[in-house]
Write a protein that holds these residues in place. Structure first.
Motif, PDB file in Angstrom:
ATOM      1  N   LEU A 210       0.687  -1.301  -0.029  1.00  0.00           N
ATOM      2  CA  LEU A 210      -0.254   0.170  -0.076  1.00  0.00           C
ATOM      3  C   LEU A 210       1.081   1.154  -0.046  1.00  0.00           C
ATOM      4  O   LEU A 210       0.474   2.505  -0.775  1.00  0.00           O
ATOM      5  N   ARG A 211       1.981   1.196   0.771  1.00  0.00           N
ATOM      6  CA  ARG A 211       3.019   2.527   0.703  1.00  0.00           C
ATOM      7  C   ARG A 211       3.444   2.685  -0.755  1.00  0.00           C
ATOM      8  O   ARG A 211       3.640   3.843  -1.143  1.00  0.00           O
ATOM      9  N   CYS A 212       3.643   1.421  -1.341  1.00  0.00           N
ATOM     10  CA  CYS A 212       4.082   1.665  -2.657  1.00  0.00           C
ATOM     11  C   CYS A 212       3.174   2.283  -3.736  1.00  0.00           C
ATOM     12  O   CYS A 212       3.276   3.164  -4.629  1.00  0.00           O
ATOM     13  N   ASP A 213       1.810   1.860  -3.634  1.00  0.00           N
ATOM     14  CA  ASP A 213       0.832   2.103  -4.457  1.00  0.00           C
ATOM     15  C   ASP A 213       0.354   3.599  -4.192  1.00  0.00           C
ATOM     16  O   ASP A 213       0.231   4.500  -4.860  1.00  0.00           O
ATOM     17  N   ALA A 214       0.596   4.178  -2.736  1.00  0.00           N
ATOM     18  CA  ALA A 214       0.490   5.460  -2.296  1.00  0.00           C
ATOM     19  C   ALA A 214       1.524   6.573  -2.991  1.00  0.00           C
ATOM     20  O   ALA A 214       0.981   7.537  -3.209  1.00  0.00           O
TER      21      ALA A 214
ATOM     22  N   VAL B 164      -4.618   4.522  -3.108  1.00  0.00           N
ATOM     23  CA  VAL B 164      -4.889   3.406  -2.226  1.00  0.00           C
ATOM     24  C   VAL B 164      -6.333   3.222  -1.989  1.00  0.00           C
ATOM     25  O   VAL B 164      -7.018   4.570  -2.166  1.00  0.00           O
ATOM     26  N   GLY B 165      -7.048   2.280  -1.826  1.00  0.00           N
ATOM     27  CA  GLY B 165      -8.290   2.254  -1.348  1.00  0.00           C
ATOM     28  C   GLY B 165      -8.674   2.691  -0.054  1.00  0.00           C
ATOM     29  O   GLY B 165      -7.829   2.607   0.924  1.00  0.00           O
ATOM     30  N   VAL B 166      -9.979   3.446  -0.050  1.00  0.00           N
ATOM     31  CA  VAL B 166     -10.358   3.608   1.273  1.00  0.00           C
ATOM     32  C   VAL B 166     -10.365   2.565   2.430  1.00  0.00           C
ATOM     33  O   VAL B 166      -9.929   2.726   3.549  1.00  0.00           O
ATOM     34  N   LYS B 167     -11.123   1.349   1.976  1.00  0.00           N
ATOM     35  CA  LYS B 167     -11.497   0.287   2.957  1.00  0.00           C
ATOM     36  C   LYS B 167     -10.112  -0.307   3.387  1.00  0.00           C
ATOM     37  O   LYS B 167      -9.948  -0.499   4.648  1.00  0.00           O
ATOM     38  N   GLU B 168      -9.209  -0.549   2.447  1.00  0.00           N
ATOM     39  CA  GLU B 168      -8.188  -1.315   2.749  1.00  0.00           C
ATOM     40  C   GLU B 168      -7.006  -0.484   3.643  1.00  0.00           C
ATOM     41  O   GLU B 168      -6.321  -0.854   4.589  1.00  0.00           O
ATOM     42  N   THR B 169      -7.089   1.150   3.313  1.00  0.00           N
ATOM     43  CA  THR B 169      -6.329   1.690   3.925  1.00  0.00           C
ATOM     44  C   THR B 169      -7.011   1.998   5.551  1.00  0.00           C
ATOM     45  O   THR B 169      -6.135   1.901   6.439  1.00  0.00           O
ATOM     46  N   ARG B 170      -8.347   2.038   5.717  1.00  0.00           N
ATOM     47  CA  ARG B 170      -8.712   1.723   7.042  1.00  0.00           C
ATOM     48  C   ARG B 170      -8.284   0.642   7.852  1.00  0.00           C
ATOM     49  O   ARG B 170      -7.902   0.621   9.044  1.00  0.00           O
ATOM     50  N   ARG B 171      -8.472  -0.580   7.207  1.00  0.00           N
ATOM     51  CA  ARG B 171      -7.977  -1.540   7.750  1.00  0.00           C
ATOM     52  C   ARG B 171      -6.428  -1.873   8.187  1.00  0.00           C
ATOM     53  O   ARG B 171      -6.286  -2.286   9.275  1.00  0.00           O
ATOM     54  N   LEU B 172      -5.720  -0.965   7.288  1.00  0.00           N
ATOM     55  CA  LEU B 172      -4.229  -1.026   7.650  1.00  0.00           C
ATOM     56  C   LEU B 172      -3.934  -0.419   8.855  1.00  0.00           C
ATOM     57  O   LEU B 172      -3.391  -0.687   9.815  1.00  0.00           O
TER      58      LEU B 172
END
Length: 127
Positions: free
Chosen positions: A96-100, A107-115
């Motif tokens: 996700l850091r690489c995607d960001a 990055v996706g909202v749901k996935e970032t919240r989960r992280l």
């Protein structure tokens, strides 16, 4: 000391998430995990590099991928010092850091919240 740094990165991730800055939240989550490892292993420098050194694996330089591979193989699989669940979170945080940082779609909202939630759990366990 590093736990304070980790908490600062985590706070930054939470503030970024609250303000819909998902790229920043993902990046800070990744950095919070790495600094948390420092206190978890009782080490005085960046734990992503320090944890392998702690068990005798010393390299002059690390790539992110190489470090993750050694972390997973040596600290999770061979030695059982870290749970596989934590290894999965670490890998996903890096992705996700690489995607960001590098992907136009971010990055996706749901996935970032989960992280951020996972990192919050890990930091709490490190105290």
């Amino acid at each position: 000391m590093h736990l304070n740094i980790s908490k600062e990165f985590l706070k930054g991730a939470e503030l970024a998430l609250a303000n819909e800055l998902y790229r920043v939240a993902a990046a800070n989550s990744y950095y919070a995990m790495f600094t948390s490892f420092t206190d978890a292993f009782g080490l005085r420098f960046w734990a992503a590099q320090a944890a392998p050194r702690h068990v005798g694996i010393i390299r002059e330089e690390w790539s992110h991928g190489g470090l993750q591979q050694v972390f997973g193989l040596e600290l999770i699989k061979k030695r059982g010092l870290v749970t596989s669940r934590l290894g999965e979170w670490l890998n996903r945080a890096y992705e996700l850091r690489c995607d960001a940082h590098y992907k136009e779609h971010g990055v996706g909202v749901k996935e970032t919240r989960r992280l951020v939630q996972h990192v919050n759990e890990f930091v709490a366990k490190s105290e």
